[in-house]
Design a protein around this motif. Structure first.
Motif, PDB file in Angstrom:
ATOM      1  N   ASN A 105      37.848  69.098  23.402  1.00  0.00           N
ATOM      2  CA  ASN A 105      39.077  69.576  22.777  1.00  0.00           C
ATOM      3  C   ASN A 105      39.833  68.416  22.115  1.00  0.00           C
ATOM      4  O   ASN A 105      40.304  68.529  20.982  1.00  0.00           O
ATOM      5  N   THR A 106      39.928  67.295  22.814  1.00  0.00           N
ATOM      6  CA  THR A 106      40.615  66.118  22.274  1.00  0.00           C
ATOM      7  C   THR A 106      39.873  65.581  21.053  1.00  0.00           C
ATOM      8  O   THR A 106      40.491  65.261  20.036  1.00  0.00           O
ATOM      9  N   ILE A 107      38.557  65.506  21.136  1.00  0.00           N
ATOM     10  CA  ILE A 107      37.760  65.012  20.009  1.00  0.00           C
ATOM     11  C   ILE A 107      37.912  65.939  18.808  1.00  0.00           C
ATOM     12  O   ILE A 107      38.072  65.485  17.673  1.00  0.00           O
ATOM     13  N   GLU A 108      37.898  67.247  19.047  1.00  0.00           N
ATOM     14  CA  GLU A 108      38.036  68.206  17.940  1.00  0.00           C
ATOM     15  C   GLU A 108      39.400  68.071  17.266  1.00  0.00           C
ATOM     16  O   GLU A 108      39.506  68.090  16.040  1.00  0.00           O
ATOM     17  N   LYS A 109      40.470  67.922  18.047  1.00  0.00           N
ATOM     18  CA  LYS A 109      41.807  67.748  17.474  1.00  0.00           C
ATOM     19  C   LYS A 109      41.885  66.442  16.678  1.00  0.00           C
ATOM     20  O   LYS A 109      42.499  66.388  15.617  1.00  0.00           O
ATOM     21  N   ALA A 110      41.274  65.386  17.192  1.00  0.00           N
ATOM     22  CA  ALA A 110      41.252  64.106  16.487  1.00  0.00           C
ATOM     23  C   ALA A 110      40.497  64.235  15.171  1.00  0.00           C
ATOM     24  O   ALA A 110      40.936  63.718  14.135  1.00  0.00           O
ATOM     25  N   ARG A 111      39.378  64.932  15.175  1.00  0.00           N
ATOM     26  CA  ARG A 111      38.606  65.142  13.938  1.00  0.00           C
ATOM     27  C   ARG A 111      39.412  65.949  12.921  1.00  0.00           C
ATOM     28  O   ARG A 111      39.387  65.644  11.727  1.00  0.00           O
TER      29      ARG A 111
ATOM     30  N   ILE B 291      36.876  57.811  15.449  1.00  0.00           N
ATOM     31  CA  ILE B 291      36.167  58.915  14.814  1.00  0.00           C
ATOM     32  C   ILE B 291      35.352  58.327  13.664  1.00  0.00           C
ATOM     33  O   ILE B 291      35.895  57.633  12.800  1.00  0.00           O
ATOM     34  N   ASN B 292      34.055  58.594  13.645  1.00  0.00           N
ATOM     35  CA  ASN B 292      33.147  58.043  12.642  1.00  0.00           C
ATOM     36  C   ASN B 292      32.536  59.162  11.822  1.00  0.00           C
ATOM     37  O   ASN B 292      32.390  60.290  12.286  1.00  0.00           O
ATOM     38  N   GLY B 293      32.155  58.822  10.595  1.00  0.00           N
ATOM     39  CA  GLY B 293      31.497  59.806   9.760  1.00  0.00           C
ATOM     40  C   GLY B 293      31.320  59.319   8.341  1.00  0.00           C
ATOM     41  O   GLY B 293      31.361  58.120   8.064  1.00  0.00           O
TER      42      GLY B 293
ATOM     43  N   ALA C 116      37.686  55.806  11.781  1.00  0.00           N
ATOM     44  CA  ALA C 116      39.135  55.962  11.863  1.00  0.00           C
ATOM     45  C   ALA C 116      39.575  55.891  13.318  1.00  0.00           C
ATOM     46  O   ALA C 116      39.063  56.618  14.160  1.00  0.00           O
ATOM     47  N   SER C 117      40.517  55.008  13.592  1.00  0.00           N
ATOM     48  CA  SER C 117      41.082  54.885  14.928  1.00  0.00           C
ATOM     49  C   SER C 117      42.219  55.892  15.061  1.00  0.00           C
ATOM     50  O   SER C 117      43.128  55.930  14.234  1.00  0.00           O
ATOM     51  N   VAL C 118      42.149  56.727  16.100  1.00  0.00           N
ATOM     52  CA  VAL C 118      43.119  57.800  16.301  1.00  0.00           C
ATOM     53  C   VAL C 118      43.780  57.636  17.671  1.00  0.00           C
ATOM     54  O   VAL C 118      43.102  57.385  18.673  1.00  0.00           O
ATOM     55  N   ASN C 119      45.100  57.802  17.701  1.00  0.00           N
ATOM     56  CA  ASN C 119      45.831  57.799  18.966  1.00  0.00           C
ATOM     57  C   ASN C 119      45.577  59.146  19.638  1.00  0.00           C
ATOM     58  O   ASN C 119      45.965  60.189  19.096  1.00  0.00           O
ATOM     59  N   PRO C 120      44.938  59.179  20.826  1.00  0.00           N
ATOM     60  CA  PRO C 120      44.594  60.452  21.457  1.00  0.00           C
ATOM     61  C   PRO C 120      45.786  61.204  22.054  1.00  0.00           C
ATOM     62  O   PRO C 120      45.630  62.337  22.493  1.00  0.00           O
ATOM     63  N   GLU C 121      46.972  60.590  22.038  1.00  0.00           N
ATOM     64  CA  GLU C 121      48.146  61.276  22.576  1.00  0.00           C
ATOM     65  C   GLU C 121      48.838  62.138  21.527  1.00  0.00           C
ATOM     66  O   GLU C 121      49.283  63.242  21.818  1.00  0.00           O
ATOM     67  N   ASP C 122      48.957  61.627  20.295  1.00  0.00           N
ATOM     68  CA  ASP C 122      49.633  62.407  19.248  1.00  0.00           C
ATOM     69  C   ASP C 122      48.759  62.634  18.018  1.00  0.00           C
ATOM     70  O   ASP C 122      49.203  63.195  17.032  1.00  0.00           O
ATOM     71  N   PHE C 123      47.510  62.163  18.062  1.00  0.00           N
ATOM     72  CA  PHE C 123      46.504  62.370  17.025  1.00  0.00           C
ATOM     73  C   PHE C 123      46.891  61.777  15.671  1.00  0.00           C
ATOM     74  O   PHE C 123      46.501  62.291  14.632  1.00  0.00           O
TER      75      PHE C 123
END
Length: 111
Positions: A30-36, A68-70, A79-86
């Protein structure tokens, strides 16, 4: 002899402590999907000519965030993403990456 044993014991404790602080945090799907989703929105709102985005393996970044890579239009990104507020903290891009939109060069556009 006690002095040598004490030095060896102290060395083992110090070396073991170095591994305790390393970041091995894993994130749920869920966290990874929101970050993506946040990364995709960031790119679509801040870059020109984003035609296709494909995500690959995600990892932890050294600062405790989520990396997040792609690829976008066949150019690689991370891309570096903050997992607390995305929020997207930083982006690494390879040659051929889309250009930043003019209105988003001075400040990040909403995403």
């Amino acid at each position: 002899m006690k002095k040598i044993n004490g030095i060896i014991l102290l060395s083992i404790i110090l070396l073991g402590g170095c591994n305790v602080n390393s970041s091995n945090q894993t994130y749920d799907n869920n966290t990874i999907e929101k970050a993506r989703e946040s990364v995709e929105s960031y790119f679509r709102n801040n870059y020109d000519n984003v035609e296709k985005i494909k995500f690959s393996e995600d990892t932890d970044d050294p600062m405790g965030g989520l990396m997040i890579n792609g690829t976008i239009n066949d150019a690689d990104f991370s891309a570096s993403v903050n997992p607390e507020d995305f929020t997207v903290n930083s982006v690494g891009e390879t040659e051929g990456f889309p250009e930043v939109k003019k209105e988003c060069q001075e400040k990040v556009c909403d995403y």
